[in-house]
Design a protein around this motif. Structure first.
Motif, PDB file in Angstrom:
ATOM      1  N   LEU A 110     -10.204  21.571  43.487  1.00  0.00           N
ATOM      2  CA  LEU A 110     -11.512  22.410  43.435  1.00  0.00           C
ATOM      3  C   LEU A 110     -11.966  22.104  41.895  1.00  0.00           C
ATOM      4  CD1 LEU A 110     -12.194  25.878  44.717  1.00  0.00           C
ATOM      5  CD2 LEU A 110     -13.023  23.667  45.176  1.00  0.00           C
ATOM      6  N   VAL A 111     -10.421  21.370  40.838  1.00  0.00           N
ATOM      7  CA  VAL A 111     -10.208  21.235  39.516  1.00  0.00           C
ATOM      8  C   VAL A 111     -10.774  19.680  39.607  1.00  0.00           C
ATOM      9  CG1 VAL A 111      -8.612  20.073  37.320  1.00  0.00           C
ATOM     10  CG2 VAL A 111      -8.847  22.081  39.217  1.00  0.00           C
ATOM     11  N   ALA A 112     -10.666  18.538  41.040  1.00  0.00           N
ATOM     12  CA  ALA A 112     -10.640  17.684  40.693  1.00  0.00           C
ATOM     13  C   ALA A 112     -12.474  17.384  41.175  1.00  0.00           C
ATOM     14  CB  ALA A 112     -10.219  16.905  41.901  1.00  0.00           C
ATOM     15  N   LEU A 113     -13.197  18.104  40.965  1.00  0.00           N
ATOM     16  CA  LEU A 113     -14.827  18.053  41.678  1.00  0.00           C
ATOM     17  C   LEU A 113     -15.318  17.980  39.751  1.00  0.00           C
ATOM     18  CD1 LEU A 113     -15.494  20.908  44.242  1.00  0.00           C
ATOM     19  CD2 LEU A 113     -15.364  18.526  44.259  1.00  0.00           C
ATOM     20  N   GLY A 114     -14.451  18.674  39.503  1.00  0.00           N
ATOM     21  CA  GLY A 114     -15.298  18.468  37.739  1.00  0.00           C
ATOM     22  C   GLY A 114     -15.995  19.557  37.505  1.00  0.00           C
ATOM     23  N   PRO A 115     -17.132  19.276  36.503  1.00  0.00           N
ATOM     24  CA  PRO A 115     -17.535  20.254  35.573  1.00  0.00           C
ATOM     25  C   PRO A 115     -18.776  20.440  36.708  1.00  0.00           C
ATOM     26  CG  PRO A 115     -18.403  18.013  34.992  1.00  0.00           C
ATOM     27  CD  PRO A 115     -17.174  18.030  35.697  1.00  0.00           C
ATOM     28  N   ASP A 116     -19.190  19.886  37.460  1.00  0.00           N
ATOM     29  CA  ASP A 116     -20.336  20.088  38.586  1.00  0.00           C
ATOM     30  C   ASP A 116     -19.692  21.175  39.723  1.00  0.00           C
ATOM     31  OD1 ASP A 116     -22.941  19.740  38.274  1.00  0.00           O
ATOM     32  OD2 ASP A 116     -23.298  18.297  39.948  1.00  0.00           O
TER      33      ASP A 116
ATOM     34  N   GLU B 267     -21.925  22.115  50.619  1.00  0.00           N
ATOM     35  CA  GLU B 267     -21.458  21.399  51.864  1.00  0.00           C
ATOM     36  C   GLU B 267     -21.489  19.488  50.657  1.00  0.00           C
ATOM     37  OE1 GLU B 267     -25.086  22.265  51.771  1.00  0.00           O
ATOM     38  OE2 GLU B 267     -24.026  23.906  53.143  1.00  0.00           O
ATOM     39  N   GLU B 268     -22.125  19.229  49.856  1.00  0.00           N
ATOM     40  CA  GLU B 268     -21.543  18.174  49.037  1.00  0.00           C
ATOM     41  C   GLU B 268     -19.896  18.419  48.346  1.00  0.00           C
ATOM     42  OE1 GLU B 268     -22.878  16.179  45.224  1.00  0.00           O
ATOM     43  OE2 GLU B 268     -24.462  16.719  46.694  1.00  0.00           O
ATOM     44  N   LEU B 269     -20.407  19.966  47.842  1.00  0.00           N
ATOM     45  CA  LEU B 269     -19.086  20.326  47.163  1.00  0.00           C
ATOM     46  C   LEU B 269     -17.715  19.909  48.201  1.00  0.00           C
ATOM     47  CD1 LEU B 269     -20.097  22.994  44.702  1.00  0.00           C
ATOM     48  CD2 LEU B 269     -19.543  21.099  44.007  1.00  0.00           C
ATOM     49  N   LEU B 270     -17.534  20.127  49.049  1.00  0.00           N
ATOM     50  CA  LEU B 270     -16.810  20.804  50.183  1.00  0.00           C
ATOM     51  C   LEU B 270     -16.443  19.408  50.425  1.00  0.00           C
ATOM     52  CD1 LEU B 270     -14.433  22.225  52.122  1.00  0.00           C
ATOM     53  CD2 LEU B 270     -16.307  22.783  53.337  1.00  0.00           C
ATOM     54  N   ARG B 271     -17.012  18.909  50.659  1.00  0.00           N
ATOM     55  CA  ARG B 271     -17.219  17.381  51.098  1.00  0.00           C
ATOM     56  C   ARG B 271     -16.202  16.226  50.231  1.00  0.00           C
ATOM     57  NH1 ARG B 271     -21.365  16.139  53.434  1.00  0.00           N
ATOM     58  NH2 ARG B 271     -22.242  15.576  51.640  1.00  0.00           N
TER      59      ARG B 271
END
Length: 189
Positions: free
Chosen positions: A165-171, A177-181
């Motif tokens: 989740l930290v690697a997802l960044g600020p968005d 679905e997009e975040l999980l992918r």
């Protein structure tokens, strides 16, 4: 007090921007979400600010909105939360996501922020629960919380889920679905 700066964005990167206003270049530390919303260098930008005066330095903290600045003010009022930790929280959670996490008592959402453990997250919830304005659906856990639950259900450890989740960044406001992918890609699954 410097309420905001408006000027030409001269530098942008890392956790700071430099704004040229009135012939002076102001270095402003900003959360990642604010940095992502600012225009490209060479364009005019407005940054809402807070000035911290210490014995050894004066530091400007900047935000893309008044709401973000208000969330920062609330966070730094919590014992044990300084400006750098408040910026880290706002780099990962939008003000609305922070409100939802505090209102719902979602310590796990707050512990996603590097440097925030269960103890500090509990203090944030306890101190801010009555003071944070309610925004959005109180029962909603938010997209980041949903992605975290999905990652844990898929067998990732709590630390692996936190790192993803930290690697997802600020968005964090994209579709779940997009975040999980993207989170699964970051952990190589």
């Amino acid at each position: 007090m410097i309420s905001f700066l408006e000027g030409t964005l001269v530098e942008k990167g890392g956790d700071r921007v430099v704004l040229a206003a009135g012939g002076v270049g102001y270095e402003v530390l900003v959360p990642a979400q604010a940095l992502a919303r600012l225009p490209a260098t060479g364009r005019v930008a407005r940054v809402y600010t807070r000035l911290q005066v210490r014995d050894d330095a004066m530091v400007l903290y900047g935000f893309a909105s008044v709401d973000e600045r208000a969330a920062f003010d609330l966070l730094v009022s919590v014992s044990g939360v300084g400006p750098k930790m408040a910026l880290a929280v706002l780099s990962l959670l939008s003000p609305d996501s922070l409100r939802r996490a505090v209102t719902a008592g979602d310590l796990d959402a707050l512990t996603l922020v590097p440097g925030v453990g269960k103890k500090v997250a509990g203090r944030i919830v306890l101190d801010l629960k009555d003071r944070m304005g309610v925004g959005g659906d109180l029962g909603a856990s938010g997209p980041l919380a949903e992605v975290r639950e999905a990652l844990l259900a898929l067998g990732l450890s709590a630390q692996e889920a936190r790192d993803a989740l930290v690697a997802l960044g600020p968005d964090g406001e994209r579709p779940v679905e997009e975040l999980l992918r993207d989170a699964l890609r970051s952990v190589g699954r």
